[in-house]
Design an enzyme around this catalytic site. Structure first.
Site, short mmCIF file in Angstrom:
data_model
loop_
_atom_site.label_atom_id
_atom_site.label_comp_id
_atom_site.label_asym_id
_atom_site.label_seq_id
_atom_site.Cartn_x
_atom_site.Cartn_y
_atom_site.Cartn_z
N ARG A 87 57.17 44.42 38.37
CA ARG A 87 58.05 43.41 38.97
C ARG A 87 58.93 42.82 37.87
NH1 ARG A 87 55.12 40.42 42.33
NH2 ARG A 87 53.34 41.83 42.18
N ILE A 100 61.41 41.84 35.02
CA ILE A 100 61.97 42.58 33.89
C ILE A 100 61.24 43.90 33.70
CG2 ILE A 100 62.26 42.57 31.38
CD1 ILE A 100 62.76 39.55 31.56
N TYR A 156 53.73 27.10 25.79
CA TYR A 156 54.54 28.29 26.03
C TYR A 156 55.50 28.53 24.86
CZ TYR A 156 57.78 31.52 28.32
OH TYR A 156 58.57 32.60 28.63
N LYS A 167 55.59 31.88 22.29
CA LYS A 167 56.72 32.79 22.14
C LYS A 167 57.25 32.79 20.70
CE LYS A 167 56.90 34.51 26.25
NZ LYS A 167 56.65 35.96 26.48
#
Length: 254
Positions: free
Chosen positions: A20, A22, A159, A163
């Protein structure tokens, strides 16, 4: 340099979060470029899998929990067993959760770090030996502009930290593996139209702020991210390693 350098004929890819958003767009484009792919995700997506089958691209879907420590080696072994090799690893699986830091529990923090960073490290670690054995490969880690700037108006410290870790892991691993002909790069998407960023009907304030802070004035599309990933995984980027390619409609220029 020619358009042939963007082809992946004879290549085999493993794509996490591949059915699903990207990941699905990457699987479609890789198929068009001539690659065979093994896709993995925690949940089935019959519509996405049907789309790939209809296109005629050669792929295999394996339902798996990427955060299980045994999953990376199992999926890499499966890929090699099915297709004979593994040339490309796309670490796309991830999760986002917002909230003010005082209300963030250890369990919430650990879920984000395990999904976004720890499992990604495990997949990278597991693929090194087979890529070395076959003489090289390409690893693409999906990071985020959240690893570069602080997003607004939402609070998402865990988050963002996860990243940023993806980006530094990418650079460090690229340096370590350059002599093995294994290139390691990252893509840092901005706000992309996926399930993770679907706030149009649930949080109009966030939606308006995100758009206002993006000079191009719209969300990106998964297919646009797939184009970037194809470049970073194909011979067209043979001199590129340790890079974090930002694709954000200009968000980080503000």
């Amino acid at each position: 340099m020619s358009l042939k350098d963007f082809r992946l004929d004879g290549k085999v890819a493993l794509i996490t979060g591949g059915n699903r958003g990207i990941g699905l767009a990457v699987a479609q484009l890789f198929g068009e470029a001539g690659a065979k792919s093994v896709l993995t995700a925690r949940r089935d997506n019959p519509e996405g899998e049907a789309l790939l089958k209809k296109s005629g691209y050669e792929f295999d879907f394996v339902s798996a929990d990427a955060t299980d420590p045994k999953t990376p080696e199992r999926l890499i072994d499966h890929t090699i067993s099915k297709y004979g090799r593994i040339d490309i690893l796309v670490n796309n699986a991830g999760v986002a959760q917002h909230g003010e830091t005082p209300s963030f529990t250890d369990e919430m923090y650990e879920k984000i770090m395990t999904t976004n960073l720890t499992q990604l490290f495990r997949f990278c670690r597991a693929v090194i030996t087979p890529m070395r054995r076959q003489g090289g490969g390409a690893i693409l880690n999906v990071g985020s502009i959240s690893g570069i700037v602080t997003n607004v108006p939402q609070d998402q410290v865990a988050y963002n930290a996860s990243k940023a870790g993806v980006h530094m892991l990418t650079k460090s691993l690229a340096n370590e593996l350059a002599g093995d002909n294994i290139r390691v790069n990252a893509l840092a998407p901005g706000y992309i139209e996926t399930d993770m960023t679907d706030v149009r009907n649930t949080n109009k304030e966030w939606d308006s702020v995100w758009r206002a802070n993006t000079p191009i004035g719209r969300y990106g599309m998964p297919e646009e991210m797939a184009n970037c990933i194809l470049f970073l995984c194909s011979p067209a980027s043979s001199y590129v390693t340790g890079s974090v390619l930002v694709a954000d409609g200009g968000y980080t220029t503000r």
